[in-house]
Design a protein around this motif. Sequence first.
Motif, PDB file in Angstrom:
ATOM      1  N   THR A   7       0.831  -1.185   0.000  1.00 51.54           N
ATOM      2  CA  THR A   7       0.000   0.000   0.000  1.00 51.54           C
ATOM      3  C   THR A   7       0.870   1.240   0.000  1.00 51.54           C
ATOM      4  O   THR A   7       1.844   1.310   0.716  1.00 51.54           O
ATOM      5  N   SER A  11      -2.315   5.970   1.081  1.00 48.14           N
ATOM      6  CA  SER A  11      -3.503   5.190   1.387  1.00 48.14           C
ATOM      7  C   SER A  11      -3.795   5.155   2.876  1.00 48.14           C
ATOM      8  O   SER A  11      -4.839   4.667   3.287  1.00 48.14           O
ATOM      9  N   THR A 206      -8.397  -1.306  -2.858  1.00 47.11           N
ATOM     10  CA  THR A 206      -7.811  -0.044  -2.415  1.00 47.11           C
ATOM     11  C   THR A 206      -7.404   0.833  -3.595  1.00 47.11           C
ATOM     12  O   THR A 206      -7.187   2.027  -3.433  1.00 47.11           O
ATOM     13  N   GLU A 244     -16.375  -1.875  -3.898  1.00 47.00           N
ATOM     14  CA  GLU A 244     -15.495  -0.875  -3.308  1.00 47.00           C
ATOM     15  C   GLU A 244     -15.384  -1.102  -1.805  1.00 47.00           C
ATOM     16  O   GLU A 244     -16.287  -1.661  -1.175  1.00 47.00           O
ATOM     17  N   LEU A 245     -14.289  -0.642  -1.220  1.00 48.58           N
ATOM     18  CA  LEU A 245     -14.141  -0.745   0.222  1.00 48.58           C
ATOM     19  C   LEU A 245     -15.154   0.147   0.925  1.00 48.58           C
ATOM     20  O   LEU A 245     -15.346   1.305   0.563  1.00 48.58           O
ATOM     21  N   VAL A 250     -11.959   0.099   4.735  1.00 48.61           N
ATOM     22  CA  VAL A 250     -10.800   0.991   4.795  1.00 48.61           C
ATOM     23  C   VAL A 250     -10.101   0.848   6.143  1.00 48.61           C
ATOM     24  O   VAL A 250      -8.876   0.784   6.219  1.00 48.61           O
ATOM     25  N   ARG A 251     -10.896   0.771   7.216  1.00 53.72           N
ATOM     26  CA  ARG A 251     -10.305   0.601   8.551  1.00 53.72           C
ATOM     27  C   ARG A 251      -9.592  -0.733   8.668  1.00 53.72           C
ATOM     28  O   ARG A 251      -8.512  -0.818   9.263  1.00 53.72           O
ATOM     29  N   ARG A 253      -8.139  -2.508   6.267  1.00 49.96           N
ATOM     30  CA  ARG A 253      -6.861  -2.460   5.554  1.00 49.96           C
ATOM     31  C   ARG A 253      -5.860  -1.575   6.286  1.00 49.96           C
ATOM     32  O   ARG A 253      -4.661  -1.900   6.342  1.00 49.96           O
ATOM     33  N   SER A 254      -6.336  -0.488   6.892  1.00 54.28           N
ATOM     34  CA  SER A 254      -5.441   0.372   7.656  1.00 54.28           C
ATOM     35  C   SER A 254      -4.898  -0.359   8.874  1.00 54.28           C
ATOM     36  O   SER A 254      -3.706  -0.290   9.192  1.00 54.28           O
TER      37      SER A 254
END
Length: 302
Positions: A7, A11, A206, A244-245, A250-251, A253-254
Amino acid sequence: MTTASSTSPSSVPPADRTPESPARAGRRCHHVLNPYASLVYFSPDLGTEMAAIGITDPGAAYFASRAAALGRVGAGTVSATFYSFGHGLIARYLPAVWETASPERVLAARLRAVDRTLRRELGEETIGSPELAEAARLALRAAEGCGRPGRALYSAHADLPVPAEPHLAYWHAATLLREHRGDSHLAALLTMGLDPVEALVSHTATGRGMTPRWVIANRGRTREEWDAAAERLRGRGVLDADGELTGAGVRLRSELEALTDEIDRGPYEHLGAEGVARLTELGRGPVAELLGAFPAEAFGKG
């Protein structure tokens, strides 16, 4: 290759970037070094050097060159350590490829391919520069902080000798750091409950990874496996109806990247903040020159 963290810095939500932690600085450094380590697997020079030792199939050349540090292993070991590749694809080539060329010959061919690729893409002035020699020293020092337990690909590569020439020593060190993070990322994926195909689907969502079409073709996966993984991720609230995320995705993957940072922080703590900053700075020049050599069709969201 493994489903190693790739990533980009942008991102990560701004709240996670300020102030930058030592682990986050390590991630930034990894993103600079990773292309230097990985370009050989996209280079035509790898195919040329592998063909010279009798390995002419591109798939066999890839799996042999990535797995050779592990020794004369079979598909099971590589499936475990590469994670995202389909076992059936790996089994087409391993362990049969070792009957054509030993792991030792493959490793020598890979290093020749690295040398040819870097000399062509960077030029002799960069190859012989004091900055590249400094980068090699710093990267090797960082690699002293890597840990072997639970990191099979890193540990196997750590047993290989360090090449004498700085540009190859830098590649060797970048490979150690890449595989250390890759092994760390697999531990994070298992902890976060993402299976191999779910990891691929959520990463491509992502917009920072390789395209679904390219991944499916090159990871030995089917469209049915991909769609099933996407459906599971929708059921977990990670993807929306359009693939889509979601905010939760998103959280996820973060958090995954942050956990990878934490597991992978050893080499960058060992090098220290000043050394990490300098290594990152030194790496940006060669990386900018190398990025154009990667296949454009592999990246994006197509």
